[in-house]
Design a protein around this motif. Structure first.
Motif, PDB file in Angstrom:
ATOM      1  N   PRO A  51     -21.183 -17.942   9.695  1.00 17.27           N
ATOM      2  CA  PRO A  51     -22.350 -17.708  10.551  1.00 17.27           C
ATOM      3  C   PRO A  51     -23.690 -17.843   9.816  1.00 17.27           C
ATOM      4  O   PRO A  51     -24.704 -18.136  10.433  1.00 17.27           O
ATOM      5  N   THR A  52     -23.685 -17.660   8.513  1.00 17.32           N
ATOM      6  CA  THR A  52     -24.915 -17.794   7.715  1.00 17.32           C
ATOM      7  C   THR A  52     -25.281 -19.248   7.466  1.00 17.32           C
ATOM      8  O   THR A  52     -26.343 -19.538   6.949  1.00 17.32           O
ATOM      9  N   GLY A  53     -24.367 -20.162   7.806  1.00 20.43           N
ATOM     10  CA  GLY A  53     -24.590 -21.582   7.550  1.00 20.43           C
ATOM     11  C   GLY A  53     -23.877 -22.073   6.305  1.00 20.43           C
ATOM     12  O   GLY A  53     -23.820 -23.273   6.055  1.00 20.43           O
ATOM     13  N   LYS A  54     -23.331 -21.172   5.515  1.00 20.39           N
ATOM     14  CA  LYS A  54     -22.571 -21.561   4.319  1.00 20.39           C
ATOM     15  C   LYS A  54     -21.353 -22.371   4.754  1.00 20.39           C
ATOM     16  O   LYS A  54     -20.637 -21.996   5.669  1.00 20.39           O
ATOM     17  N   ARG A  55     -21.131 -23.512   4.090  1.00 22.99           N
ATOM     18  CA  ARG A  55     -19.985 -24.369   4.403  1.00 22.99           C
ATOM     19  C   ARG A  55     -19.135 -24.529   3.159  1.00 22.99           C
ATOM     20  O   ARG A  55     -19.646 -24.752   2.070  1.00 22.99           O
ATOM     21  N   THR A  56     -17.822 -24.407   3.359  1.00 20.33           N
ATOM     22  CA  THR A  56     -16.897 -24.669   2.263  1.00 20.33           C
ATOM     23  C   THR A  56     -15.968 -25.796   2.670  1.00 20.33           C
ATOM     24  O   THR A  56     -15.659 -25.965   3.848  1.00 20.33           O
ATOM     25  N   ARG A  64     -12.648 -19.273  -3.315  1.00 18.79           N
ATOM     26  CA  ARG A  64     -13.649 -18.903  -4.332  1.00 18.79           C
ATOM     27  C   ARG A  64     -14.861 -18.230  -3.704  1.00 18.79           C
ATOM     28  O   ARG A  64     -15.507 -17.405  -4.333  1.00 18.79           O
ATOM     29  N   PHE A  65     -15.174 -18.597  -2.466  1.00 19.71           N
ATOM     30  CA  PHE A  65     -16.288 -17.951  -1.761  1.00 19.71           C
ATOM     31  C   PHE A  65     -15.859 -16.577  -1.243  1.00 19.71           C
ATOM     32  O   PHE A  65     -16.583 -15.596  -1.368  1.00 19.71           O
ATOM     33  N   GLN A  66     -14.657 -16.499  -0.640  1.00 17.54           N
ATOM     34  CA  GLN A  66     -14.190 -15.242  -0.051  1.00 17.54           C
ATOM     35  C   GLN A  66     -13.990 -14.143  -1.092  1.00 17.54           C
ATOM     36  O   GLN A  66     -14.358 -12.997  -0.853  1.00 17.54           O
ATOM     37  N   ARG A  67     -13.372 -14.484  -2.214  1.00 13.49           N
ATOM     38  CA  ARG A  67     -12.985 -13.466  -3.220  1.00 13.49           C
ATOM     39  C   ARG A  67     -14.154 -12.584  -3.678  1.00 13.49           C
ATOM     40  O   ARG A  67     -14.022 -11.371  -3.671  1.00 13.49           O
ATOM     41  N   PRO A  68     -15.286 -13.143  -4.085  1.00 14.85           N
ATOM     42  CA  PRO A  68     -16.383 -12.252  -4.488  1.00 14.85           C
ATOM     43  C   PRO A  68     -17.198 -11.717  -3.307  1.00 14.85           C
ATOM     44  O   PRO A  68     -17.789 -10.658  -3.390  1.00 14.85           O
ATOM     45  N   PHE A  69     -17.232 -12.460  -2.176  1.00 11.31           N
ATOM     46  CA  PHE A  69     -18.063 -12.043  -1.042  1.00 11.31           C
ATOM     47  C   PHE A  69     -17.436 -10.881  -0.276  1.00 11.31           C
ATOM     48  O   PHE A  69     -18.111  -9.888   0.006  1.00 11.31           O
ATOM     49  N   LEU A  70     -16.175 -10.987   0.098  1.00 12.18           N
ATOM     50  CA  LEU A  70     -15.567  -9.986   0.976  1.00 12.18           C
ATOM     51  C   LEU A  70     -15.610  -8.563   0.414  1.00 12.18           C
ATOM     52  O   LEU A  70     -15.829  -7.625   1.185  1.00 12.18           O
ATOM     53  N   GLN A 133     -15.623 -22.780  12.540  1.00  8.13           N
ATOM     54  CA  GLN A 133     -17.074 -22.665  12.532  1.00  8.13           C
ATOM     55  C   GLN A 133     -17.453 -21.482  13.406  1.00  8.13           C
ATOM     56  O   GLN A 133     -17.045 -21.381  14.553  1.00  8.13           O
ATOM     57  N   LEU A 134     -18.231 -20.587  12.828  1.00  7.67           N
ATOM     58  CA  LEU A 134     -18.786 -19.448  13.553  1.00  7.67           C
ATOM     59  C   LEU A 134     -20.299 -19.543  13.422  1.00  7.67           C
ATOM     60  O   LEU A 134     -20.819 -19.622  12.310  1.00  7.67           O
TER      61      LEU A 134
END
Length: 149
Positions: A51-56, A64-70, A133-134
């Motif tokens: 939802p922030t616009g970040k695309r993986t 790699r994005f989920q592990r530190p973010f969540l 996509q959210l």
């Protein structure tokens, strides 16, 4: 063999996909990377837009994005409303749904309505996310509020 171009209605499969989607929503709201991982195709062609616009692109990048973010998430409440499942093929399902999302992470809070679209693929009897996509739909109503410390 491969089927035509029309959707392939199958109430049992649609119910299975819906149940799997609901499982993903529960895992998302728990915000634990290990709980979410089994819901994704772990291939390099997976694509996710947050939802922030970040695309993986690719499972490696997404994980790699989920592990530190969540772990930075302190509040999350994703509420899909009336998800619609369309079996594009017998092993490929499109889910579209309006949602509300309240997400507090990394010192800010985002609250707003949105629309979601997910492509799920049956991989050996387990439905997994191929693409997602959210997006917030009303930018004026979606708020990013710094959290008080």
């Amino acid at each position: 063999c491969g089927g035509g171009t029309a959707p392939a209605p199958d109430r049992v499969t649609e119910a299975n996909v819906t149940a799997r989607f609901q499982g993903w929503v529960k895992a998302w709201n728990v915000h634990d990377p290990d709980s979410l991982a089994p819901f994704y195709l772990q291939k390099e062609y997976v694509t996710v837009v947050w939802p922030t616009g970040k695309r993986t692109r690719g499972w490696t990048e997404e994980s790699r994005f989920q592990r530190p973010f969540l772990p930075t998430v302190t509040v999350t409440n994703l509420v899909p409303q009336t998800p619609r499942v369309v079996l594009v093929r017998k092993n490929l399902a499109l889910i579209t749904f309006p949602f509300t999302l309240d997400l507090a992470a990394g010192g800010s809070r985002q609250i707003g309505p949105g629309e979601g679209m997910m492509l799920w693929q049956d991989e050996g009897g387990a439905w997994r996310i191929y693409a997602a996509q959210l997006s917030y739909t009303k930018a004026a109503q979606a708020q990013v509020v710094p959290q008080r410390r």
